[in-house]
Design a protein around this motif. Structure first.
Motif, PDB file in Angstrom:
ATOM      1  N   SER A  23       0.821  -1.220   0.000  1.00 33.17           N
ATOM      2  CA  SER A  23       0.000   0.000   0.000  1.00 33.17           C
ATOM      3  C   SER A  23       0.853   1.268   0.000  1.00 33.17           C
ATOM      4  N   TYR A  45      -0.873  12.586   9.213  1.00 32.11           N
ATOM      5  CA  TYR A  45      -0.560  12.160   7.832  1.00 32.11           C
ATOM      6  C   TYR A  45      -0.062  13.384   7.084  1.00 32.11           C
ATOM      7  N   SER A  88       2.669  10.873  -4.414  1.00 34.62           N
ATOM      8  CA  SER A  88       2.408  10.216  -5.698  1.00 34.62           C
ATOM      9  C   SER A  88       1.419   9.052  -5.533  1.00 34.62           C
ATOM     10  N   ARG A  89       1.319   8.503  -4.331  1.00 33.26           N
ATOM     11  CA  ARG A  89       0.396   7.380  -4.112  1.00 33.26           C
ATOM     12  C   ARG A  89      -0.968   7.854  -3.635  1.00 33.26           C
ATOM     13  N   GLY A  90      -1.007   9.015  -2.961  1.00 31.76           N
ATOM     14  CA  GLY A  90      -2.274   9.478  -2.410  1.00 31.76           C
ATOM     15  C   GLY A  90      -2.658   8.662  -1.187  1.00 31.76           C
ATOM     16  N   LYS A  91      -3.760   9.073  -0.569  1.00 31.20           N
ATOM     17  CA  LYS A  91      -4.205   8.389   0.654  1.00 31.20           C
ATOM     18  C   LYS A  91      -5.257   7.361   0.251  1.00 31.20           C
ATOM     19  N   THR A  92      -4.854   6.117   0.093  1.00 31.75           N
ATOM     20  CA  THR A  92      -5.768   5.099  -0.410  1.00 31.75           C
ATOM     21  C   THR A  92      -6.411   4.314   0.729  1.00 31.75           C
ATOM     22  N   VAL A  93      -7.499   3.628   0.392  1.00 35.68           N
ATOM     23  CA  VAL A  93      -8.152   2.735   1.359  1.00 35.68           C
ATOM     24  C   VAL A  93      -7.167   1.658   1.810  1.00 35.68           C
ATOM     25  N   GLU A  94      -6.366   1.166   0.853  1.00 37.35           N
ATOM     26  CA  GLU A  94      -5.392   0.109   1.182  1.00 37.35           C
ATOM     27  C   GLU A  94      -4.393   0.609   2.227  1.00 37.35           C
ATOM     28  N   LEU A  95      -3.947   1.844   2.061  1.00 34.89           N
ATOM     29  CA  LEU A  95      -2.979   2.400   3.023  1.00 34.89           C
ATOM     30  C   LEU A  95      -3.622   2.552   4.403  1.00 34.89           C
ATOM     31  N   GLU A  97      -6.158   0.883   5.579  1.00 34.79           N
ATOM     32  CA  GLU A  97      -6.385  -0.442   6.167  1.00 34.79           C
ATOM     33  C   GLU A  97      -5.078  -1.015   6.721  1.00 34.79           C
ATOM     34  N   ASP A 122     -11.499   8.837   7.003  1.00 30.07           N
ATOM     35  CA  ASP A 122     -10.285   8.000   7.037  1.00 30.07           C
ATOM     36  C   ASP A 122     -10.324   7.088   8.265  1.00 30.07           C
TER      37      ASP A 122
END
Ligand code: NAD
Length: 343
Positions: A23, A45, A88-95, A97, A122
């Motif tokens: 993630s 964050y 570059s990755r952004g704040k994802t659901v995967e991160l 979790e 979040d």
């Protein structure tokens, strides 16, 4: 980078780096101290200049959480997470979790909450993975505003000899969640409020709602008033800004208002009283604690209202011992921790 050489490292029970390559999560979690089996503290964050900056931030913030919890009579120690954001990755659901799994791995010895860069949404994602979360359903700003308001009442009595806020002039910096709530409480109590925000529309909207004046963000620190209430960002009190203050006291929720020791000295030299922010900004922490034990609004308010008495104790010790308000607060923290340890 040498984590073990970072300021405050030795005072921590644990400092860990968590990495989830899938993630992109990269986070430092510091537990400064557990009391009653847990440390509490928000998840921050943000982008850091480098890893050392994130370590410094997480160590400073987790130690501050212990002070805040002890003075707020919350049975927990301090902890903190700093996620090194990768734009570059952004704040994802995967991160998020993955962050939840990190919190879960502490088995309740770390209870997390929101902080800069983490929204209620979040936190809801993180809550899907671990139960050790507070602040999902209850926005903390109004509770933090209430505690700050009690601090202002205490300061007005101590410094201005006023037994009510009627007619007391308060300059509020920041019209966000805390500043808006505080402005409302203040005007309801008869205080004369002037508010400023970098976002002028926000300041105007709050002012219209509560009956306050507005000034430019650049002017609020130099406004002639009785009390300045910083409710925007930390680090706003420097030797230079303190020289230009036209107030008798500073009482606000913004974290770490004193940029450095020189700012504290400048306040003392000018005879401006200061309410340590880790004392008066504890309302949100207190509300979060009550989420864990069964939330009852009246009990939460009663607990938050004790902040006024704690500040009074700190101001009295500061005066009698001839030390700064911050040193007085830290002395009380040390005494309470030593008593709890049986020393
Ligand atoms: P927020 O983001 O809702 O509001 C902050 C406001 O300050 C924003 O409207 C922003 O535009 C404004 N601002 C930023 N820089 C400014 C400047 N130089 N001059 C004027 N306005 C400026 O944040 P919040 O939740 O209201 O928190 C305010 C402060 O209190 C922060 O320092 C936060 O760390 C601290 N704090 C908040 C809580 C809480 O429960 N929300 C708890 C403890 C401490």
């Amino acid at each position: 980078m040498t984590i073990t050489a970072s300021p405050g490292f030795d005072q921590h029970e644990s400092v860990a780096f968590h990495h989830d390559p899938a993630s992109g999560l990269r986070a430092f979690v510091a537990v400064h101290r557990k009391r009653h089996g847990r440390g509490c503290g928000g998840i921050r964050y943000r982008v850091y200049a480098n890893e050392q900056a994130a370590v410094d931030d997480v160590l400073r913030l987790s130690a501050a959480m212990t002070r805040k919890a002890v003075l707020a009579e919350v049975p927990a120690g301090g902890a903190k997470t700093c996620i090194l954001a990768d734009p570059s990755r952004g704040k994802t659901v995967e991160l998020l979790e993955a962050m939840g799994r990190v919190v879960e791995s502490y088995h309740g010895s770390y209870v997390c909450a929101p902080d800069v860069g983490i929204t209620a949404d979040d936190l809801t994602v993180i809550r899907g993975v671990t139960a050790h979360v507070v602040g999902v359903g209850t926005p903390s700003g109004p509770y933090t505003a209430r505690g700050t308001f009690r601090g202002i009442e205490t300061m007005a009595a101590w410094k201005l000899g006023r037994d009510s806020l009627d007619g007391v002039r308060v300059a509020v910096q920041g019209a966000g969640s805390v500043g808006a709530g505080l402005a409302h409480l203040l005007t309801s109590a008869g205080a004369v409020v002037t508010i400023a925000d970098l976002d002028a529309d926000r300041a105007n909207a709050v002012a219209a709602e509560v009956g306050a004046e507005v000034v430019d963000a650049g002017a609020i620190l130099e406004l002639a008033a009785d009390i300045l209430a910083p409710c925007a960002l930390g680090g706003i009190l420097t030797r230079d800004t303190v020289e230009r203050l036209k107030v008798q006291a500073v009482v606000g929720a913004a974290n770490n208002q004193l940029a450095d020791a020189a700012a504290g000295t400048a306040l003392a030299v000018r005879g401006i009283a200061f309410a340590p922010d880790f004392v008066v900004s504890a309302g949100g922490l207190i509300a979060g604690e009550h989420e864990l034990t069964g939330f009852d609004e009246a009990a939460v308010h009663g607990h938050i209202d004790r902040i006024g008495g704690t500040l009074r104790q700190i101001l009295e010790l500061s005066a009698s011992a001839g030390i700064s308000e911050t040193a007085a607060a830290e002395r009380i923290v040390s005494e309470r921790l030593a008593a709890a340890d049986g020393h």
